[in-house]
Scaffold this motif. Structure first.
Motif, PDB file in Angstrom:
ATOM      1  N   ARG A  42       0.865  -1.275  -0.037  1.00 15.06           N
ATOM      2  CA  ARG A  42       0.025   0.040   0.114  1.00 15.06           C
ATOM      3  C   ARG A  42       0.776   1.235   0.086  1.00 15.06           C
ATOM      4  NH1 ARG A  42      -4.804  -1.047   4.364  1.00 15.06           N
ATOM      5  NH2 ARG A  42      -5.908  -2.635   3.410  1.00 15.06           N
ATOM      6  N   ALA A  43       1.945   1.147   0.673  1.00 14.46           N
ATOM      7  CA  ALA A  43       2.921   2.331   0.932  1.00 14.46           C
ATOM      8  C   ALA A  43       3.578   2.778  -0.459  1.00 14.46           C
ATOM      9  CB  ALA A  43       3.855   2.233   2.073  1.00 14.46           C
ATOM     10  N   ALA A  44       4.007   1.702  -0.982  1.00 16.16           N
ATOM     11  CA  ALA A  44       4.480   1.730  -2.534  1.00 16.16           C
ATOM     12  C   ALA A  44       3.445   2.240  -3.331  1.00 16.16           C
ATOM     13  CB  ALA A  44       5.287   0.166  -2.918  1.00 16.16           C
ATOM     14  N   GLU A  45       2.254   1.757  -3.537  1.00 21.79           N
ATOM     15  CA  GLU A  45       1.260   2.336  -4.337  1.00 21.79           C
ATOM     16  C   GLU A  45       1.148   3.668  -4.161  1.00 21.79           C
ATOM     17  OE1 GLU A  45      -1.780  -0.286  -3.794  1.00 21.79           O
ATOM     18  OE2 GLU A  45      -0.921  -2.088  -4.730  1.00 21.79           O
ATOM     19  N   ALA A  46       0.976   4.016  -2.741  1.00 21.91           N
ATOM     20  CA  ALA A  46       0.735   5.543  -2.574  1.00 21.91           C
ATOM     21  C   ALA A  46       2.046   6.449  -2.980  1.00 21.91           C
ATOM     22  CB  ALA A  46       0.743   5.629  -0.886  1.00 21.91           C
ATOM     23  N   GLU A  47       3.162   5.748  -2.860  1.00 25.17           N
ATOM     24  CA  GLU A  47       4.341   6.586  -3.154  1.00 25.17           C
ATOM     25  C   GLU A  47       4.502   6.594  -4.771  1.00 25.17           C
ATOM     26  OE1 GLU A  47       8.104   8.503  -2.733  1.00 25.17           O
ATOM     27  OE2 GLU A  47       6.802   7.905  -1.554  1.00 25.17           O
ATOM     28  N   LEU A  48       3.790   5.777  -5.401  1.00 24.68           N
ATOM     29  CA  LEU A  48       3.982   5.737  -6.833  1.00 24.68           C
ATOM     30  C   LEU A  48       2.808   6.633  -7.441  1.00 24.68           C
ATOM     31  CD1 LEU A  48       5.379   4.463  -9.280  1.00 24.68           C
ATOM     32  CD2 LEU A  48       3.567   2.551  -9.273  1.00 24.68           C
ATOM     33  N   ASP A  49       1.457   6.610  -6.802  1.00 20.13           N
ATOM     34  CA  ASP A  49       0.652   7.676  -7.177  1.00 20.13           C
ATOM     35  C   ASP A  49       0.941   9.142  -6.898  1.00 20.13           C
ATOM     36  OD1 ASP A  49      -1.029   5.519  -7.890  1.00 20.13           O
ATOM     37  OD2 ASP A  49      -2.089   5.225  -5.819  1.00 20.13           O
ATOM     38  N   ALA A  50       1.834   9.369  -5.681  1.00 18.89           N
ATOM     39  CA  ALA A  50       2.254  10.387  -5.511  1.00 18.89           C
ATOM     40  C   ALA A  50       3.522  11.224  -6.369  1.00 18.89           C
ATOM     41  CB  ALA A  50       2.799  10.623  -3.891  1.00 18.89           C
ATOM     42  N   GLY A  51       3.825  10.418  -7.232  1.00 19.10           N
ATOM     43  CA  GLY A  51       4.843  10.872  -8.287  1.00 19.10           C
ATOM     44  C   GLY A  51       6.348  10.260  -7.819  1.00 19.10           C
ATOM     45  N   GLY A  52       6.128   9.521  -6.601  1.00 13.94           N
ATOM     46  CA  GLY A  52       7.727   9.014  -6.646  1.00 13.94           C
ATOM     47  C   GLY A  52       8.328   8.075  -7.454  1.00 13.94           C
ATOM     48  N   THR A  53       9.845   8.187  -7.499  1.00 13.77           N
ATOM     49  CA  THR A  53      10.395   7.416  -8.386  1.00 13.77           C
ATOM     50  C   THR A  53      10.663   5.903  -8.161  1.00 13.77           C
ATOM     51  OG1 THR A  53      12.375   8.306  -7.710  1.00 13.77           O
ATOM     52  CG2 THR A  53      11.305   9.518  -9.521  1.00 13.77           C
ATOM     53  N   VAL A  54      10.782   5.634  -6.805  1.00 13.07           N
ATOM     54  CA  VAL A  54      11.027   4.464  -6.398  1.00 13.07           C
ATOM     55  C   VAL A  54      10.135   3.818  -5.249  1.00 13.07           C
ATOM     56  CG1 VAL A  54      13.054   2.801  -5.455  1.00 13.07           C
ATOM     57  CG2 VAL A  54      13.528   4.642  -6.896  1.00 13.07           C
ATOM     58  N   PRO A  55       9.163   3.000  -5.725  1.00 13.19           N
ATOM     59  CA  PRO A  55       8.246   2.151  -4.734  1.00 13.19           C
ATOM     60  C   PRO A  55       8.921   1.606  -3.646  1.00 13.19           C
ATOM     61  CG  PRO A  55       7.907   1.432  -7.124  1.00 13.19           C
ATOM     62  CD  PRO A  55       9.195   2.121  -7.149  1.00 13.19           C
ATOM     63  N   LEU A  56       8.386   2.135  -2.398  1.00 15.05           N
ATOM     64  CA  LEU A  56       8.933   1.389  -1.000  1.00 15.05           C
ATOM     65  C   LEU A  56       9.037  -0.001  -1.099  1.00 15.05           C
ATOM     66  CD1 LEU A  56       7.181   3.913   1.568  1.00 15.05           C
ATOM     67  CD2 LEU A  56       9.447   4.018   0.606  1.00 15.05           C
ATOM     68  N   ALA A  57       8.128  -0.823  -1.856  1.00 14.28           N
ATOM     69  CA  ALA A  57       8.323  -2.359  -1.591  1.00 14.28           C
ATOM     70  C   ALA A  57       9.306  -2.537  -2.296  1.00 14.28           C
ATOM     71  CB  ALA A  57       7.039  -2.720  -2.632  1.00 14.28           C
ATOM     72  N   ASP A  58      10.146  -1.899  -3.267  1.00 17.46           N
ATOM     73  CA  ASP A  58      11.385  -2.244  -4.065  1.00 17.46           C
ATOM     74  C   ASP A  58      12.557  -2.045  -3.171  1.00 17.46           C
ATOM     75  OD1 ASP A  58       9.852  -3.208  -6.155  1.00 17.46           O
ATOM     76  OD2 ASP A  58      10.192  -1.468  -7.066  1.00 17.46           O
ATOM     77  N   GLN A  59      12.401  -1.302  -2.163  1.00 16.60           N
ATOM     78  CA  GLN A  59      13.557  -0.898  -1.336  1.00 16.60           C
ATOM     79  C   GLN A  59      13.648  -1.860   0.065  1.00 16.60           C
ATOM     80  OE1 GLN A  59      13.092   3.147  -0.081  1.00 16.60           O
ATOM     81  NE2 GLN A  59      13.325   4.028  -2.123  1.00 16.60           N
ATOM     82  N   ARG A  60      15.052  -2.244   0.303  1.00 20.76           N
ATOM     83  CA  ARG A  60      15.300  -3.169   1.649  1.00 20.76           C
ATOM     84  C   ARG A  60      15.403  -2.236   2.558  1.00 20.76           C
ATOM     85  NH1 ARG A  60      18.775  -8.446   0.491  1.00 20.76           N
ATOM     86  NH2 ARG A  60      16.914  -9.626  -0.213  1.00 20.76           N
ATOM     87  N   PRO A  61      14.748  -2.674   3.691  1.00 16.84           N
ATOM     88  CA  PRO A  61      15.059  -1.874   4.997  1.00 16.84           C
ATOM     89  C   PRO A  61      16.504  -1.837   5.336  1.00 16.84           C
ATOM     90  CG  PRO A  61      13.294  -3.579   5.367  1.00 16.84           C
ATOM     91  CD  PRO A  61      13.965  -3.842   3.900  1.00 16.84           C
ATOM     92  N   PRO A  62      17.051  -0.913   6.035  1.00 10.56           N
ATOM     93  CA  PRO A  62      18.343  -0.838   6.253  1.00 10.56           C
ATOM     94  C   PRO A  62      19.021  -1.833   7.176  1.00 10.56           C
ATOM     95  CG  PRO A  62      17.017   0.960   7.370  1.00 10.56           C
ATOM     96  CD  PRO A  62      16.279  -0.010   6.559  1.00 10.56           C
ATOM     97  N   HIS A  63      18.085  -2.593   7.801  1.00  9.12           N
ATOM     98  CA  HIS A  63      18.838  -3.773   8.695  1.00  9.12           C
ATOM     99  C   HIS A  63      19.054  -4.876   7.880  1.00  9.12           C
ATOM    100  CE1 HIS A  63      14.288  -4.026   8.840  1.00  9.12           C
ATOM    101  NE2 HIS A  63      14.652  -5.459   9.288  1.00  9.12           N
ATOM    102  N   TRP A  64      18.586  -4.913   6.703  1.00  6.62           N
ATOM    103  CA  TRP A  64      18.759  -6.318   5.992  1.00  6.62           C
ATOM    104  C   TRP A  64      20.075  -6.341   5.213  1.00  6.62           C
ATOM    105  CZ3 TRP A  64      13.663  -7.995   2.938  1.00  6.62           C
ATOM    106  CH2 TRP A  64      12.729  -8.404   4.051  1.00  6.62           C
TER     107      TRP A  64
END
Length: 64
Positions: A42-64
């Motif tokens: 949902r956050a990735a979709e919201a980011e994409l809808d807001a015009g973001g360039t990289v969806p959050l779902a494609d990013q790994r959290p810093p602890h990985w």
């Protein structure tokens, strides 16, 4: 001999109880993992809808 049998019975019960707890925790973790995945989507979709360039779902959290 009877003391050993009683101790074994108590230890067996403790192991069964702990097994039940572990199984319940595993089920809870599975539910939470599904919820986190859904929220990330949902956050990735919201980011994409807001015009973001990289969806959050494609990013790994810093602890990985």
């Amino acid at each position: 001999m009877q003391a050993h049998e009683e101790r074994i019975a108590h230890l067996t019960r403790a192991v069964e109880d702990l097994s039940d707890v572990v199984a319940a925790q595993a089920r809870a973790i599975e539910v939470l993992e599904r919820r986190v995945a859904m929220l990330m989507q949902r956050a990735a979709e919201a980011e994409l809808d807001a015009g973001g360039t990289v969806p959050l779902a494609d990013q790994r959290p810093p602890h990985w």
